[in-house]
Design a protein around this motif. Structure first.
Motif, mmCIF file in Angstrom:
data_model
loop_
_atom_site.group_PDB
_atom_site.id
_atom_site.type_symbol
_atom_site.label_atom_id
_atom_site.label_comp_id
_atom_site.label_asym_id
_atom_site.label_seq_id
_atom_site.Cartn_x
_atom_site.Cartn_y
_atom_site.Cartn_z
ATOM 1 N N ALA A 15 0.843 -1.142 0.100
ATOM 2 C CA ALA A 15 0.100 0.038 0.175
ATOM 3 C C ALA A 15 0.671 1.261 0.084
ATOM 4 C CB ALA A 15 -0.923 -0.112 1.222
ATOM 5 N N ASP A 16 1.845 1.190 0.814
ATOM 6 C CA ASP A 16 2.734 2.388 0.698
ATOM 7 C C ASP A 16 3.383 2.370 -0.585
ATOM 8 O OD1 ASP A 16 2.186 2.902 3.465
ATOM 9 O OD2 ASP A 16 4.042 1.843 4.215
ATOM 10 N N GLN A 17 3.907 1.424 -1.435
ATOM 11 C CA GLN A 17 4.559 1.625 -2.497
ATOM 12 C C GLN A 17 3.492 2.341 -3.406
ATOM 13 O OE1 GLN A 17 7.535 0.759 -3.138
ATOM 14 N NE2 GLN A 17 7.314 1.368 -5.308
ATOM 15 N N VAL A 33 1.359 14.629 3.615
ATOM 16 C CA VAL A 33 1.162 15.330 2.075
ATOM 17 C C VAL A 33 0.810 16.754 2.439
ATOM 18 C CG1 VAL A 33 -0.014 15.778 -0.182
ATOM 19 C CG2 VAL A 33 0.903 13.397 0.738
ATOM 20 N N ALA A 34 -0.103 17.202 3.244
ATOM 21 C CA ALA A 34 -0.759 18.380 3.717
ATOM 22 C C ALA A 34 0.347 19.087 4.266
ATOM 23 C CB ALA A 34 -1.937 18.190 4.663
ATOM 24 N N ILE A 62 2.447 7.229 -6.645
ATOM 25 C CA ILE A 62 1.475 8.053 -7.351
ATOM 26 C C ILE A 62 1.723 9.636 -6.852
ATOM 27 C CG2 ILE A 62 -1.020 8.780 -7.265
ATOM 28 C CD1 ILE A 62 -1.655 5.699 -7.103
ATOM 29 N N LEU A 63 2.194 9.651 -5.595
ATOM 30 C CA LEU A 63 2.520 10.906 -5.041
ATOM 31 C C LEU A 63 3.957 11.672 -5.630
ATOM 32 C CD1 LEU A 63 1.943 10.770 -1.189
ATOM 33 C CD2 LEU A 63 0.232 11.744 -3.043
ATOM 34 N N MET A 96 -2.423 17.212 -6.889
ATOM 35 C CA MET A 96 -2.415 16.519 -5.666
ATOM 36 C C MET A 96 -3.707 16.121 -5.129
ATOM 37 S SD MET A 96 -0.207 15.123 -3.766
ATOM 38 C CE MET A 96 1.249 16.283 -3.989
ATOM 39 N N PRO A 97 -4.883 16.823 -5.379
ATOM 40 C CA PRO A 97 -6.050 16.296 -4.907
ATOM 41 C C PRO A 97 -6.839 15.118 -5.619
ATOM 42 C CG PRO A 97 -6.292 18.672 -4.901
ATOM 43 C CD PRO A 97 -5.166 18.026 -5.591
ATOM 44 N N TRP A 98 -6.403 15.028 -7.055
ATOM 45 C CA TRP A 98 -6.691 14.019 -7.949
ATOM 46 C C TRP A 98 -5.813 12.988 -7.652
ATOM 47 C CZ3 TRP A 98 -11.004 15.146 -11.116
ATOM 48 C CH2 TRP A 98 -11.268 16.214 -11.132
ATOM 49 N N ALA A 99 -4.400 13.070 -7.412
ATOM 50 C CA ALA A 99 -3.773 11.889 -6.654
ATOM 51 C C ALA A 99 -4.409 11.209 -5.690
ATOM 52 C CB ALA A 99 -2.372 12.228 -6.678
ATOM 53 N N MET A 100 -4.975 12.198 -4.651
ATOM 54 C CA MET A 100 -5.319 11.408 -3.704
ATOM 55 C C MET A 100 -6.618 10.580 -3.753
ATOM 56 S SD MET A 100 -3.102 12.289 -1.522
ATOM 57 C CE MET A 100 -4.048 11.388 -0.042
#
Length: 465
Positions: free
Chosen positions: A104-106, A151-152, A111-112, A120-124
């Motif tokens: 999950a971290d990978q 991220v924030a 993506i980030l 960034m919001p679309w990536a989230m």
């Protein structure tokens, strides 16, 4: 097949276990739901016990013999667990493998690394949607919160600009997309085709999550302009590992069951010959049980082994994945018992009788019923399984497509306006460091927007398909 008619009830339906009239049955339904609501909200009783007591109260007020009411409840509980219990268990194991291996971290980090600024919001949304496929909503929140806060802080973003898209991605998966428990129970209750429901669910989910996620987050960030709370971030799984699975391996494993189920639905549409060997093969490999089982087995090699897990560690991860779902499975099963009690008391027939002259689409009725139960109980899963029990007779003569849309209408309604009787409300409030008013302005309104947009899309599809 979107209009209500009394002929929708199957001709061979068993007689009800009570001779109560419509008024008494209506009162019984209200009493049953009220008992569940009061026990969950006022007395903080576990949802499993609340649903059990509420089912018996429903039967008693409806005038059903106690032994028959008990039989209805246990029959519904057993059939629901038999239908979806194994799938819930396999989904939990896959989610645990994904989290503990660092997969999950990978996915998150990859993506980030590709997203900056306005992207960034679309990536989230993308991260939450992918990670949310095999995970329960609460598990997804716990897994993604460290990423959201990180991220924030790192990018100096408003917390709502990053957090709302992530929550929308998780929520839409929870409400509309199997193998999450709510959609699975509704599919089982309405005898819907899982592949078709999955395909249409994705069609509905994409625009819904775009509107309620990245777009609404702009408004939410203006209403509630708060930074990420200054708290100690939980340690991520990958920080305890020397290596972790590749992005391609993690993503492929998560998407494997979805691909297999969609392939089955496509072959069923293209071939449409039960005797054809190709269709028979895909009927097996694309069944939910085999698709999820295949993903779990593949995940042991694509997720566990690259992370350096021994056979014993993989076995331990499987056990840990199974342990937390006992409560979820019992709640789902009890919801199925409540559903069966509703059906056996004749509530489904009552709805058909009193609504035969209504000029209202079945999907709209399904959405409204789910909304009412969601507002009352605070549980999306309870709302889904209860509404499915009430609406099930309407699906008797529907086409495959419209039955799937009925499932999605229930799922959309189950997301409506999360408030103080919903555990998710308090999770969001505490993790994001908000007060109650701020949580309502952001999380609650996001859920409502998601529900309304998805419900409108389902209604539109029911009119054109």
């Amino acid at each position: 097949m979107t209009r209500l008619s009394v002929e929708m009830l199957a001709a061979d339906a068993p007689p009800p276990i009570t001779s109560a009239g419509h008024a008494q049955l209506g009162i019984a339904v209200l009493v049953g739901i009220a008992v569940i609501v009061v026990l969950i909200t006022k007395f903080k009783l576990h949802a499993f016990l609340s649903l059990t007591i509420g089912s018996l109260a429903l039967g008693a007020v409806a005038g059903a013999p106690l032994d028959k009411a008990i039989t209805s409840f246990t029959t519904g509980l057993g059939s629901t667990v038999a239908g979806v219990g194994v799938l819930i268990a396999l989904g939990a194991v896959l989610g645990k493998l994904l989290a503990d291996s660092g997969g999950a971290d990978q996915v998150v980090d990859t993506i980030l690394a590709k997203a900056q600024g306005r992207a960034m919001p679309w990536a989230m949304v993308l991260i939450a949607s992918v990670i949310g496929l095999p995970l329960f909503f609460e598990v997804g929140i716990v897994l993604l919160i460290p990423v959201v806060l990180m991220v924030a802080k790192r990018g100096n973003y408003s917390l709502m600009r990053i957090g709302i898209p992530a929550l929308a991605g998780l929520s839409v998966m929870h409400g509309l997309i199997p193998p999450h428990p709510g959609p699975l129970v509704a599919i089982d209750a309405l005898k819907a085709n899982l592949g078709v429901t999955l395909a249409l669910g994705i069609v509905v989910a994409i625009p819904s999550v775009i509107i309620a996620g990245p777009l609404f987050s702009k408004v939410a960030a203006r209403w509630v302009d708060v930074p990420a709370p200054d708290r100690m971030l939980p340690q991520r799984a990958s920080e305890q590992l020397e290596r972790r699975p590749s992005f391609a391996a993690a993503l492929s494993t998560v998407l494997l069951p979805v691909v297999l189920m969609l392939a089955k639905a496509l072959v069923d549409i293209v071939v449409d010959d039960p005797a054809d060997r190709t269709q028979r093969v895909f009927d097996v490999v694309g069944s939910p049980l085999i698709a999820l089982l295949a993903a779990v087995i593949v995940g042991m090699f694509t997720l566990g082994r690259p992370a350096g897990f021994t056979k014993e560690r993989i076995n331990s991860t499987v056990e840990k994945g199974l342990m937390p779902i006992a409560g979820v499975m019992l709640i789902v099963g009890a919801g199925g018992g409540f559903k069966q009690t509703l059906i056996d008391c004749g509530v489904g027939q009552m709805i058909l009788d009193i609504s035969k002259d209504w000029s209202i689409p079945a999907v709209l009725l399904a959405w409204l019923i789910a909304v009412v139960i969601r507002l009352a109980t605070g549980s999306a899963t309870v709302a889904t399984v209860s509404a499915a029990g009430l609406i099930a007779p309407l699906a008797a003569d529907m086409s495959t497509t419209h039955t799937a849309l009925l499932v999605l209408a229930i799922g959309a309604g189950s997301l409506f306006f999360s408030h103080v009787n919903d555990a998710g409300f308090w999770l969001v409030k505490e993790y994001f460091g908000l007060d109650v008013g701020q949580t309502v302005k952001t999380w609650s309104l996001m859920e409502t927007l998601l529900s309304v947009v998805a419900g409108a899309l389902v209604l539109a599809l029911s009119l054109i398909l």
